[in-house]
Design an enzyme around this catalytic site. Structure first.
Site, PDB file in Angstrom:
ATOM      1  N   SER A 147       0.708  -1.258   0.049  1.00 21.83           N
ATOM      2  CA  SER A 147       0.099  -0.093  -0.196  1.00 21.83           C
ATOM      3  C   SER A 147       0.843   1.176  -0.162  1.00 21.83           C
ATOM      4  CB  SER A 147      -0.927   0.114   1.257  1.00 21.83           C
ATOM      5  OG  SER A 147      -1.516   1.382   1.352  1.00 21.83           O
ATOM      6  N   TYR A 160      -1.523  -0.363  10.593  1.00 20.26           N
ATOM      7  CA  TYR A 160      -1.769  -0.946   9.256  1.00 20.26           C
ATOM      8  C   TYR A 160      -0.686  -0.400   8.360  1.00 20.26           C
ATOM      9  CZ  TYR A 160      -3.411  -0.705   4.180  1.00 20.26           C
ATOM     10  OH  TYR A 160      -3.849  -1.083   2.903  1.00 20.26           O
ATOM     11  N   SER A 163       2.250  -2.336   9.348  1.00 19.48           N
ATOM     12  CA  SER A 163       2.341  -3.815   8.744  1.00 19.48           C
ATOM     13  C   SER A 163       2.772  -3.548   7.137  1.00 19.48           C
ATOM     14  CB  SER A 163       1.061  -4.366   8.682  1.00 19.48           C
ATOM     15  OG  SER A 163      -0.019  -3.659   7.848  1.00 19.48           O
TER      16      SER A 163
END
Length: 262
Positions: A147, A160, A163
């Site tokens: 991402s 998030y 990670s």
């Protein structure tokens, strides 16, 4: 151009494992590669989504319910693939969750849940797949779905973002370690992607920061996965490819910095 298009679609008979393939980007990737003639195994904890896939496709599809946090369940899924199709050519690690919670309000269990699925699960899956690919002696492709959040902080996404930053570094190290075996490892880093889980006001505000002015469609991400796993890619490995409409290129939407510029 016709020859290029033909080469980009040369997935007939290729064997893919897609984690998190029952929804979102994973589901778009399943549909995409099945349409290219590939054989696709879907590993997901979402039994309802797996059943829908089973009802949609009658061949070249394996569905396996399981948890990426459990090494034995990943091994079992790969055993089934090898038994059915005699190996694996491509892994797409698309399993992931993106809850929203500020760090000061976060329980340890919430942190562990996100890191276990988004990062530990990737480690367990990539490790097992890499071992199988090495034993096959035929190379292969591993693609992680990271991402843009690996390099861009956002309130409510400490777990998030951490990670995905870890997943990016895992991808790069794997690319180094597997290069001698002809296994290419890359990561697709989407920006904002269409999802029913996103708040409309968030999407509207975020889209103003994107040069192309809109979220990506999941199919646009799966198209990028096709490009980096095709026979045309014989030299790219260890790369993080942003699919974000230009978001990561800079600070879009600002006025001229020079007050004399008009």
């Amino acid at each position: 151009m016709k020859e290029v298009a033909k080469q980009l679609s040369d997935f007939e008979g290729k064997r893919l494992l897609i984690t998190g393939g029952a929804s979102g980007i994973g589901l778009a990737t399943v549909n995409h590669f099945l349409s290219k003639g590939a054989k696709v195994a879907v590993f997901d904890i979402n039994q309802e989504g797996l059943t829908k896939l089973e009802n949609q496709y009658q061949q070249d599809l394996l569905t396996m319910e399981g948890d990426v946090r459990r090494a034995n369940e990943i091994a079992r899924a790969l055993d089934i693939m090898v038994e059915e199709w005699d190996g694996i050519d491509i892994l797409v690690y698309s399993a992931g969750i993106f809850p929203d919670m500020r760090i000061i309000d976060m329980e340890e269990e919430e942190w562990d849940r996100v890191l276990d699925i988004n990062l530990k699960g990737a480690f367990l899956t990539c490790r097992n797949v890499a071992q199988r690919m090495i034993a096959q002696r035929s190379g292969g492709h591993i693609v992680t779905i990271s991402s843009g959040s690996y390099q861009s902080a956002r309130i409510g996404s400490g777990h998030y973002c951490a990670s995905k930053a870890g997943l990016v570094m895992l991808t790069k190290v794997l690319a180094f370690e597997l290069a001698d075996y002809g296994i290419q490892v890359n990561s697709i880093a989407p920006g904002l992607v269409e999802s029913e889980l996103l708040d409309p006001s968030y999407v509207q505000t975020f889209s103003k920061r994107i040069p192309l002015g809109r979220p990506a469609k999941p199919t646009e991400v799966s198209g990028a996965i096709e490009m980096i796993t095709s026979s045309l890619n014989t030299y790219m490995t260890g790369q993080i490819i942003p699919i974000d409409g230009g978001l990561s290129s800079g600070h879009y939407g600002l006025p001229n910095s020079n007050k004399q510029a008009r």
